[in-house]
Scaffold this motif. Sequence first.
Motif, PDB file in Angstrom:
ATOM      1  N   ALA A  11       0.830  -1.200   0.000  1.00 49.94           N
ATOM      2  CA  ALA A  11       0.000   0.000   0.000  1.00 49.94           C
ATOM      3  C   ALA A  11       0.867   1.253   0.000  1.00 49.94           C
ATOM      4  CB  ALA A  11      -0.899  -0.017   1.220  1.00 49.94           C
ATOM      5  N   CYS A  12       0.303   2.343  -0.514  1.00 50.61           N
ATOM      6  CA  CYS A  12       0.955   3.660  -0.484  1.00 50.61           C
ATOM      7  C   CYS A  12       1.234   4.032   0.959  1.00 50.61           C
ATOM      8  CB  CYS A  12       0.023   4.688  -1.118  1.00 50.61           C
ATOM      9  SG  CYS A  12       0.553   6.396  -0.840  1.00 50.61           S
ATOM     10  N   HIS A  13       2.426   4.523   1.260  1.00 49.59           N
ATOM     11  CA  HIS A  13       2.688   4.822   2.661  1.00 49.59           C
ATOM     12  C   HIS A  13       2.338   6.245   3.051  1.00 49.59           C
ATOM     13  CE1 HIS A  13       7.144   5.915   2.207  1.00 49.59           C
ATOM     14  NE2 HIS A  13       6.922   5.264   1.098  1.00 49.59           N
ATOM     15  N   VAL A  14       1.633   6.943   2.157  1.00 49.61           N
ATOM     16  CA  VAL A  14       1.004   8.198   2.573  1.00 49.61           C
ATOM     17  C   VAL A  14      -0.508   8.022   2.754  1.00 49.61           C
ATOM     18  CG1 VAL A  14       0.349  10.493   1.717  1.00 49.61           C
ATOM     19  CG2 VAL A  14       2.740   9.861   1.870  1.00 49.61           C
ATOM     20  N   CYS A  15      -1.194   7.424   1.745  1.00 54.03           N
ATOM     21  CA  CYS A  15      -2.666   7.376   1.830  1.00 54.03           C
ATOM     22  C   CYS A  15      -3.224   5.974   2.051  1.00 54.03           C
ATOM     23  CB  CYS A  15      -3.287   8.010   0.591  1.00 54.03           C
ATOM     24  SG  CYS A  15      -3.231   6.962  -0.873  1.00 54.03           S
ATOM     25  N   GLY A  16      -2.407   4.934   1.930  1.00 58.86           N
ATOM     26  CA  GLY A  16      -2.884   3.568   2.170  1.00 58.86           C
ATOM     27  C   GLY A  16      -3.524   2.908   0.964  1.00 58.86           C
ATOM     28  N   ARG A  47       4.365   5.064  -8.145  1.00 50.39           N
ATOM     29  CA  ARG A  47       3.567   6.280  -8.020  1.00 50.39           C
ATOM     30  C   ARG A  47       2.175   5.858  -7.571  1.00 50.39           C
ATOM     31  NH1 ARG A  47      -0.138   8.763 -11.279  1.00 50.39           N
ATOM     32  NH2 ARG A  47      -0.319  10.985 -10.816  1.00 50.39           N
ATOM     33  N   CYS A  48       1.685   6.513  -6.511  1.00 45.64           N
ATOM     34  CA  CYS A  48       0.346   6.176  -6.026  1.00 45.64           C
ATOM     35  C   CYS A  48      -0.683   6.825  -6.948  1.00 45.64           C
ATOM     36  CB  CYS A  48       0.160   6.672  -4.590  1.00 45.64           C
ATOM     37  SG  CYS A  48      -1.517   6.423  -3.974  1.00 45.64           S
ATOM     38  N   ARG A  49      -1.560   6.021  -7.496  1.00 48.37           N
ATOM     39  CA  ARG A  49      -2.588   6.560  -8.403  1.00 48.37           C
ATOM     40  C   ARG A  49      -3.627   7.359  -7.633  1.00 48.37           C
ATOM     41  NH1 ARG A  49      -2.449   1.453 -11.662  1.00 48.37           N
ATOM     42  NH2 ARG A  49      -1.275   2.010 -13.531  1.00 48.37           N
ATOM     43  N   ALA A  50      -3.778   7.094  -6.338  1.00 52.31           N
ATOM     44  CA  ALA A  50      -4.796   7.803  -5.551  1.00 52.31           C
ATOM     45  C   ALA A  50      -4.304   9.181  -5.106  1.00 52.31           C
ATOM     46  CB  ALA A  50      -5.197   6.953  -4.350  1.00 52.31           C
ATOM     47  N   CYS A  51      -3.123   9.255  -4.459  1.00 49.50           N
ATOM     48  CA  CYS A  51      -2.683  10.553  -3.912  1.00 49.50           C
ATOM     49  C   CYS A  51      -1.523  11.163  -4.695  1.00 49.50           C
ATOM     50  CB  CYS A  51      -2.310  10.418  -2.427  1.00 49.50           C
ATOM     51  SG  CYS A  51      -0.727   9.618  -2.117  1.00 49.50           S
ATOM     52  N   GLY A  52      -0.866  10.391  -5.548  1.00 47.97           N
ATOM     53  CA  GLY A  52       0.223  10.936  -6.358  1.00 47.97           C
ATOM     54  C   GLY A  52       1.594  10.839  -5.716  1.00 47.97           C
TER      55      GLY A  52
HETATM   56 ZN    ZN Z   1      -1.187   7.396  -1.894  1.00 45.17          ZN
END
Ligand code: ZN
Length: 386
Positions: A11-16, A47-52
């Motif tokens: 998972a993205c480690h900023v937004c999950g 690159r996180c597709r949700a938060c960038g």
């Molecule tokens: Zn993210």
Amino acid sequence: MSKTSPIITTACHVCGSTELERAAAYAALHRVTSDCKPWPPGGQLARCRACGFIQTPITPQWQAEADQIYAGYTIYHQSGGAEQSVFHERSGAGQPRSAQLIQAMRDACALPSRGRLLDIGCGNGSFLSAWSRLVPGWTLCGTEVSDKYKVQIEKIPGVERLFTGDIAEIPGNFDVISLIHVLEHIPFPVAFLKRLREKLKPDGLLFIEVPDCQQNCFMLLVADHCSHFSPGLLAGVVRAAGFDVRHTTNQWVAKEVSVVGRPLPGENEARAATLPQSDSLQVFNGWQQLRQILAKVEPLAKEPSFGLFGTAIAATWLDAQLNRAARFFVDEDVNRIGKTHLDRPIVSPADVPKGATIFVALPQPLAGNVAERLRQLGKGLRVELP
Ligand SMILES: [Zn+2]
């Protein structure tokens, strides 16, 4: 063929979010440790597709590699432990990075004449000793994972002590908390900054310095970095952690981002990170630039007298990709000239052999200015740059 493929294991480690887009061919590139040693290929960039957010996913492999890198860490080994100098873009004149940063911060922010500073990840104490010299009258504390430099740090005038345990256990609050080239190493940066917020006084300042991956795509190759920032990406992360961002700049030190934030009152609930999409896409595309740079250097490396300008991340990476093709390294830092890098000599521009081929392993616009100075030496050099 698609250049990227989704990975769903991490998972993205900023937004999950689990919607991570991976730079497919990144794993084939050699990497470099943040203390400028070659590191084998096999990393990930996503690159996180949700938060960038641009990140290296926090996998057990990444964690194990980072632990191994820190276990063998030698800070500023190219200059025998002296802090890296930052150079004036045109003249090439250098001064220690910490001093330049502190001067810029003091010009931008009103600092009280007395206060208490906490430097997170203080290394061998370069930032603390510069602060002690330039901002006298403050009480200073540092944190580090080990107490290797404890004696050296606690001798710095004004230093209260070095802490090696949990940040929450450090007594009292602080007027300034600094993270100088630290946040890019830390998984889950928003959660981490929220914990630091608890240690700041209400009118305290958070001061963060990280590499600017938007200006310097070579930083994407650092194996122990798990977050890759631009000015906009760092400011977004700091805001998401409950700070009012007062300054965001890449002008205080070349190729680096500086952000100063103040804690917002009553911001304990989770806030979504709003990160600029244009920064996100630009930073992520840096790995394509790296492949283009490599294609440009490969034929040059076959020249009989081939050298790399620089002894940092970019030069270390290119030399590894080129099977140690550099006969010598060139540097303007007097702390490095006359020493060796990767068992080959570091020479000053004046000592470059006549007729040599030099690739300037620096991002633009620094590379252009260096190339100009090398060409003016009148040695018939072939000078190429990214
Ligand atoms: Zn993210």
